[in-house]
Design an enzyme around this catalytic site. Structure first.
Site: not given
Ligand code: NDP
Ligand code: 2IT
Length: 452
Positions: A126, A166
């Site tokens: 990561k 992420d």
């Molecule tokens: P994005 O940046 O696309 O979206 C994050 C969302 O969560 C936004 O709505 C953001 O609000 C909100 N957010 C982030 N931090 C906080 C916080 N501290 N308090 C309240 N709201 C918060 O990220 P992702 O959707 O990609 O990721 C979301 C979660 O999913 C993370 O935990 C990530 O590690 C996990 N994840 C992501 C994957 C991926 O493929 N993208 C795969 C697996 C897991 P705002 O718009 O105000 O910033």
């Molecule tokens: O937390 C996760 O699994 C991710 N943000 C996706 C990682 C990836 O390599 O697609």
């Protein structure tokens, strides 16, 4: 004292004050794999428990870039290559102000077992930066990404380490990062995933985490004779994971009544669907706006500064399914108690480690269905793995082909976790099962590869 307890104590002692999220992740995984210790003396002999909590490599670097006013700005960059026993390091990059080494280590550690569970050959890693793309111009983000990659490019590659997105790293950032990589390396290879289709990405990667979360949820429910159809769903966040979770939940006939961003929460009892969902998607994905606008436009309740779980607890609103998809430690004990008391039947984690250990205890005591992050949100990295396969073959599959594989992988993960939970004496406990199944694959590889 057992070896596992000894390692947990050592990690706590060393990092308890400085890297609490890393300690939390290590404690959860190691506590739940305790049934493995006695059954597998070969892991003890090979020192696997001591070795698995140490990253193979930690890279930290300076990122210098110029903002639109001509000021020189400095940020900190990280890549933690945690464990490469089963394949190239693989995992996302997070750009957010709060990023620090402990957060990247927790995410990298979790990624080891998640990636193993997918059944694809990917190690765990990561990275990220304390840079916040929010409020920056496209040009500033581009200059930052080029500077970030001017260091990272020498550490990554399609068979070495393959970053992706992420929090704070979406299609725009991946484009600039990959553009920089290509320029510095003079190579067009699959060394980053989450690329757009036009320059080598996989169809369905944007949707994969959210869709996979719903496929996993449906799988859990179906084993209890239930279905997502007709259920009331709470999603937190409104980013990549949350938006596609909402989209798929709607498609499956559920009603999603909550979504949020870091400023507040909306509650739309009529359901975030149809034209309203299209508005939300455009608002958050393209316009990078605030979710408050949704509440203003559709005249629904908005709770400033409150999380979805705060609102559920305070207002006593019942949901059937909770899909936390924003960030780590968003659900605390009292939130979990409120969910359970109001009759929630399933919690499946779209975010990484969104539930505190105390909240998880509440789910398990109540006997509700609990899909832990490393199983439930593995669809994203799984399709990243499929993107790597397509890149290696220099071809691109159809949407249907990728979706079919994603569905199979989510079923496979459920089966692996369930079987391990039974084999190791905790039948039905998907958290224990997911941790054990992921760990076994990595530990066996570590033993086979010898000590180094
Ligand atoms: P994005 O940046 O696309 O979206 C994050 C969302 O969560 C936004 O709505 C953001 O609000 C909100 N957010 C982030 N931090 C906080 C916080 N501290 N308090 C309240 N709201 C918060 O990220 P992702 O959707 O990609 O990721 C979301 C979660 O999913 C993370 O935990 C990530 O590690 C996990 N994840 C992501 C994957 C991926 O493929 N993208 C795969 C697996 C897991 P705002 O718009 O105000 O910033
Ligand atoms: O937390 C996760 O699994 C991710 N943000 C996706 C990682 C990836 O390599 O697609």
């Amino acid at each position: 004292m057992s070896k596992i307890s000894e390692v947990i104590a050592r990690v706590k002692e060393t990092y308890g004050k400085t890297e609490p999220e890393f300690v939390q992740a290590v404690t959860e995984v190691l506590e739940s794999i305790k049934p493995v210790e006695e059954k597998h003396p070969e892991f003890l002999r090979a020192g696997v428990y001591d070795r698995i909590v140490e990253p193979d490599r930690v890279i930290m670097f300076k990122i210098t870039w110029e903002d639109d006013e001509g000021n020189i700005r400095v940020n900190r960059g990280y890549r933690v290559e945690f464990n490469g026993a089963i394949g190239p390091y693989k995992g996302g990059l997070r750009f957010r102000k709060s990023v620090n080494l402990g957060i990247i280590k927790f995410l990298g550690f979790e990624q080891i077992f998640k990636n193993a569970l997918t059944g694809l050959p990917m190690g765990g890693g990561k990275g990220g930066s304390d840079f916040d793309p929010k409020g920056k111009s496209d040009n500033e983000v581009m200059r930052f990404c080029y500077s970030f990659m001017s260091e990272l490019f020498r550490h990554i590659g399609p068979y070495t380490d393959v970053p992706a997105g992420d929090i704070g790293v979406g299609a725009r950032e991946i484009g600039y990062l990959y553009g920089a990589y290509k320029k510095f390396k003079n190579e067009h290879t699959g060394s980053i995933t989450g690329k757009a289709y036009e320059y080598g990405g996989s169809l369905m990667r944007p949707e994969a985490t959210g869709y996979g979360l719903l496929y996993f949820t449906e799988e859990m429910l179906s084993h209890r004779g239930k279905s997502v159809k007709g259920k009331i769903v709470a999603v937190s966040g409104s980013g990549n994971v949350a938006l596609y979770a909402i989209e798929k939940a709607n498609e499956m006939g559920a009603k999603v009544v909550f979504a949020s961003d870091s400023k507040g929460t909306i509650y739309d009892p009529a359901g975030i669907s149809g034209e309203k969902f299209a508005f939300l998607k455009d608002l958050k994905e393209r316009r990078r706006g605030r979710i408050k606008e949704y509440a203003e436009k559709y005249n629904v309740a908005y709770f400033e500064g409150k999380s979805v779980w705060d609102v559920i607890k305070k207002e006593g609103i019942k949901v059937d399914i909770a899909l936390p998809s924003a960030t780590q430690n968003e659900i605390h004990r009292e939130h979990a108690e409120a969910l359970v008391n109001l009759g929630v039947i399933a919690v499946a984690e779209g975010a990484n480690m969104p539930s505190t250990p105390e909240a998880i205890e509440v789910y398990r005591d109540a006997g509700i269905l609990y899909g832990p992050a490393k199983a439930a949100n593995a669809g994203g990295v799984a399709v990243s793995g499929l993107e790597m396969s397509q890149n290696a073959m220099l071809l691109q599959w159809t949407k249907e082909e990728v979706d079919e594989r994603l569905r199979k992988i989510m079923k496979h993960i459920y089966r692996e976790a369930m079987d391990a939970s039974v084999a190791y004496g905790h039948p039905g406990d998907l958290m224990v099962g997911a941790n054990i199944a992921g760990f076994l694959k990595v530990a066996r590889a570590m033993v086979a590869l010898g000590i180094f």
